[in-house]
Design a protein around this motif. Sequence first.
Motif, PDB file in Angstrom:
ATOM      1  N   MET A 191     -13.756  62.843  10.333  1.00 34.45           N
ATOM      2  CA  MET A 191     -15.113  62.685   9.800  1.00 34.45           C
ATOM      3  C   MET A 191     -16.118  62.238  10.863  1.00 34.45           C
ATOM      4  N   GLY A 192     -15.659  62.159  12.115  1.00 34.09           N
ATOM      5  CA  GLY A 192     -16.579  61.720  13.150  1.00 34.09           C
ATOM      6  C   GLY A 192     -16.731  60.224  13.161  1.00 34.09           C
ATOM      7  N   ASP A 193     -17.589  59.737  14.059  1.00 37.32           N
ATOM      8  CA  ASP A 193     -17.714  58.294  14.247  1.00 37.32           C
ATOM      9  C   ASP A 193     -18.336  57.603  13.049  1.00 37.32           C
ATOM     10  N   SER A 194     -19.286  58.240  12.381  1.00 38.62           N
ATOM     11  CA  SER A 194     -19.920  57.580  11.238  1.00 38.62           C
ATOM     12  C   SER A 194     -19.044  57.649   9.998  1.00 38.62           C
ATOM     13  N   GLY A 195     -18.274  58.731   9.867  1.00 36.00           N
ATOM     14  CA  GLY A 195     -17.410  58.889   8.705  1.00 36.00           C
ATOM     15  C   GLY A 195     -18.150  59.305   7.448  1.00 36.00           C
ATOM     16  N   LEU A 196     -19.437  59.591   7.549  1.00 34.11           N
ATOM     17  CA  LEU A 196     -20.226  59.837   6.345  1.00 34.11           C
ATOM     18  C   LEU A 196     -20.643  61.301   6.189  1.00 34.11           C
ATOM     19  N   LYS A 197     -20.091  62.170   7.019  1.00 30.71           N
ATOM     20  CA  LYS A 197     -20.538  63.559   7.028  1.00 30.71           C
ATOM     21  C   LYS A 197     -20.439  64.216   5.652  1.00 30.71           C
ATOM     22  N   ASP A 198     -19.340  63.910   4.935  1.00 24.49           N
ATOM     23  CA  ASP A 198     -19.107  64.569   3.658  1.00 24.49           C
ATOM     24  C   ASP A 198     -19.593  63.745   2.469  1.00 24.49           C
ATOM     25  N   PHE A 199     -20.246  62.638   2.734  1.00 22.26           N
ATOM     26  CA  PHE A 199     -20.689  61.762   1.651  1.00 22.26           C
ATOM     27  C   PHE A 199     -22.140  61.357   1.871  1.00 22.26           C
ATOM     28  N   GLU A 200     -22.835  61.121   0.756  1.00 23.23           N
ATOM     29  CA  GLU A 200     -24.232  60.716   0.866  1.00 23.23           C
ATOM     30  C   GLU A 200     -24.352  59.264   1.296  1.00 23.23           C
ATOM     31  N   ASN A 201     -23.383  58.426   0.911  1.00 19.45           N
ATOM     32  CA  ASN A 201     -23.479  57.025   1.276  1.00 19.45           C
ATOM     33  C   ASN A 201     -22.098  56.385   1.283  1.00 19.45           C
ATOM     34  N   VAL A 202     -22.045  55.155   1.775  1.00 17.04           N
ATOM     35  CA  VAL A 202     -20.776  54.441   1.912  1.00 17.04           C
ATOM     36  C   VAL A 202     -20.144  54.186   0.546  1.00 17.04           C
ATOM     37  N   ALA A 203     -20.950  53.840  -0.443  1.00 16.33           N
ATOM     38  CA  ALA A 203     -20.413  53.549  -1.776  1.00 16.33           C
ATOM     39  C   ALA A 203     -19.665  54.753  -2.339  1.00 16.33           C
ATOM     40  N   GLU A 204     -20.253  55.944  -2.171  1.00 17.16           N
ATOM     41  CA  GLU A 204     -19.611  57.161  -2.655  1.00 17.16           C
ATOM     42  C   GLU A 204     -18.295  57.409  -1.906  1.00 17.16           C
ATOM     43  N   MET A 205     -18.327  57.215  -0.589  1.00 14.72           N
ATOM     44  CA  MET A 205     -17.131  57.411   0.222  1.00 14.72           C
ATOM     45  C   MET A 205     -16.012  56.455  -0.195  1.00 14.72           C
ATOM     46  N   MET A 206     -16.350  55.174  -0.389  1.00 16.32           N
ATOM     47  CA  MET A 206     -15.333  54.181  -0.736  1.00 16.32           C
ATOM     48  C   MET A 206     -14.781  54.421  -2.140  1.00 16.32           C
ATOM     49  N   ALA A 207     -15.634  54.874  -3.048  1.00 13.71           N
ATOM     50  CA  ALA A 207     -15.157  55.192  -4.396  1.00 13.71           C
ATOM     51  C   ALA A 207     -14.141  56.329  -4.345  1.00 13.71           C
ATOM     52  N   ASP A 208     -14.391  57.313  -3.484  1.00 16.15           N
ATOM     53  CA  ASP A 208     -13.461  58.428  -3.329  1.00 16.15           C
ATOM     54  C   ASP A 208     -12.140  57.957  -2.716  1.00 16.15           C
ATOM     55  N   ILE A 209     -12.226  57.113  -1.686  1.00 11.66           N
ATOM     56  CA  ILE A 209     -11.023  56.567  -1.051  1.00 11.66           C
ATOM     57  C   ILE A 209     -10.214  55.759  -2.071  1.00 11.66           C
ATOM     58  N   GLY A 210     -10.917  54.965  -2.887  1.00 12.01           N
ATOM     59  CA  GLY A 210     -10.245  54.160  -3.897  1.00 12.01           C
ATOM     60  C   GLY A 210      -9.533  55.009  -4.936  1.00 12.01           C
ATOM     61  N   ALA A 211     -10.189  56.075  -5.380  1.00 15.70           N
ATOM     62  CA  ALA A 211      -9.582  56.960  -6.384  1.00 15.70           C
ATOM     63  C   ALA A 211      -8.341  57.648  -5.821  1.00 15.70           C
ATOM     64  N   GLN A 212      -8.436  58.073  -4.566  1.00 17.43           N
ATOM     65  CA  GLN A 212      -7.277  58.720  -3.932  1.00 17.43           C
ATOM     66  C   GLN A 212      -6.121  57.727  -3.769  1.00 17.43           C
ATOM     67  N   ALA A 213      -6.447  56.484  -3.402  1.00 12.86           N
ATOM     68  CA  ALA A 213      -5.412  55.460  -3.221  1.00 12.86           C
ATOM     69  C   ALA A 213      -4.704  55.168  -4.540  1.00 12.86           C
ATOM     70  N   LYS A 214      -5.483  55.074  -5.599  1.00 11.58           N
ATOM     71  CA  LYS A 214      -4.893  54.767  -6.908  1.00 11.58           C
ATOM     72  C   LYS A 214      -3.939  55.877  -7.349  1.00 11.58           C
ATOM     73  N   ALA A 215      -4.344  57.117  -7.133  1.00  9.70           N
ATOM     74  CA  ALA A 215      -3.480  58.245  -7.486  1.00  9.70           C
ATOM     75  C   ALA A 215      -2.206  58.226  -6.633  1.00  9.70           C
ATOM     76  N   ALA A 216      -2.373  57.934  -5.342  1.00  8.64           N
ATOM     77  CA  ALA A 216      -1.209  57.884  -4.447  1.00  8.64           C
ATOM     78  C   ALA A 216      -0.257  56.760  -4.838  1.00  8.64           C
ATOM     79  N   SER A 217      -0.816  55.626  -5.284  1.00  8.93           N
ATOM     80  CA  SER A 217       0.025  54.472  -5.627  1.00  8.93           C
ATOM     81  C   SER A 217       0.962  54.787  -6.789  1.00  8.93           C
ATOM     82  N   THR A 218       0.506  55.633  -7.695  1.00  5.60           N
ATOM     83  CA  THR A 218       1.347  56.028  -8.830  1.00  5.60           C
ATOM     84  C   THR A 218       2.568  56.802  -8.346  1.00  5.60           C
ATOM     85  N   ALA A 219       2.348  57.719  -7.399  1.00  5.48           N
ATOM     86  CA  ALA A 219       3.460  58.493  -6.843  1.00  5.48           C
ATOM     87  C   ALA A 219       4.384  57.611  -6.009  1.00  5.48           C
ATOM     88  N   LEU A 220       3.802  56.695  -5.241  1.00  2.00           N
ATOM     89  CA  LEU A 220       4.600  55.827  -4.365  1.00  2.00           C
ATOM     90  C   LEU A 220       5.490  54.875  -5.143  1.00  2.00           C
TER      91      LEU A 220
END
Length: 426
Positions: free
Chosen positions: A1-30
Amino acid sequence: MGDSGLKDFENVAEMMADIGAQAKAASTALASASAERKHAAMISAAEAIWARRSDILAANEKDLAFGREKGLSSAMMDRLMLDEARLRGIIDGLRAVAEQADPVGEVIAAWDQPSGLHIERVRTPLGVVGVIYESRPNVTVDAGALCLKAGNAVILRGGSESFHSSQALHQCLVQGLKDAGLPEASIQLVPTRDRAAVSEMLTMIDTIDVIVPRGGKGLVGLVQREARVPVFAHLEGIVHIYIDAAADAEKVARVVMNAKTRRTGICGAAECLLIHQDVAETIGADILKALIDAGVEVRGDNHLSGIHGVVPATDDDWGKEYLDMIIAARVIPDIDAAIDHIRTYGSNHTDSILTEDQVAAKRFMGELDSAIVMHNASTQFADGGEFGMGAEIGIATGKMHARGPVGAAQLTSFKYLVTGDGTVRA
């Protein structure tokens, strides 16, 4: 995602919400992933780190240049620096965690009730762990491996200083997950230096189950003040060594030099010497001279000011974490004064007594409530790897859930499995 990490997201809150949702889904499998697949992921990641070592060291050089530009202290630069030997250490820690018994599903206790019920208390993953840490890039691997071992998904937010090193190491962890057929989102690294990401993590109560801060007092204080997610507190290491009247001179020389000078930038480094008045002019004076000769700045109280090279201490030197070639030193009348000083100025991290008097040792170890209390041993052993945990996510100084080195077993909770045979309550 480059140095800023925000290329695919409008803001940090949106990015972190996506990371959180992915983590929660992964935790179920783990949570139900086999021990063999988790083991395979860690071994593959270890091999990837060694195969990509030149890329990792090149990334680390970028971070070191950034650190020099920021004017980081020599101790902080040491924490940040990677070389082949340290990469081997990271790999060894990763392999050690991989080879440990899997904690998930371990029966902690089991018993039968008169009602006919069979009850088991069994280890289960916490879910999603958020780790916020500063400078040391090895934490990326240690935290990722330990969370994976315990069946947790993890969101890693490293310090801005170790940005490139952490990314390079994280890519190796992801490679291991891919090779083992586990969700890549099991170990995620926040891809931005923006501090807003930390604020978001602290309030992600729907997706993060616990936050582990690993760093200085400023970071830990911020997390404790602002977190709405439960926190494993890892406060600073204001580490004391008490040299008792019955201390052995040779052991004092060996242990104190190691505790202070082996690595000054780690949380187990000794920061204050308390010297019994009966040995202040003998064993005490000798060890202070040895420290000064080794390049340590000794800040002593009035009793020690006559020793050549000792700098007068101020009130600020008691309860100070230097993480540098500096140590405070004070003469005290007895073990009561030593215990009182540590209770007043310590951080409940690690404290050690040097003595051949078993009664004094037992009293010191019994009455002090630090997470780690030692007898005739260097405080540099305050480390999960040295405790046989393979690695640690940090040293917890709080009293809830985890305390001392936090390894894989400490990153689990438990549930009760209750078995009956058509059993009903009277």
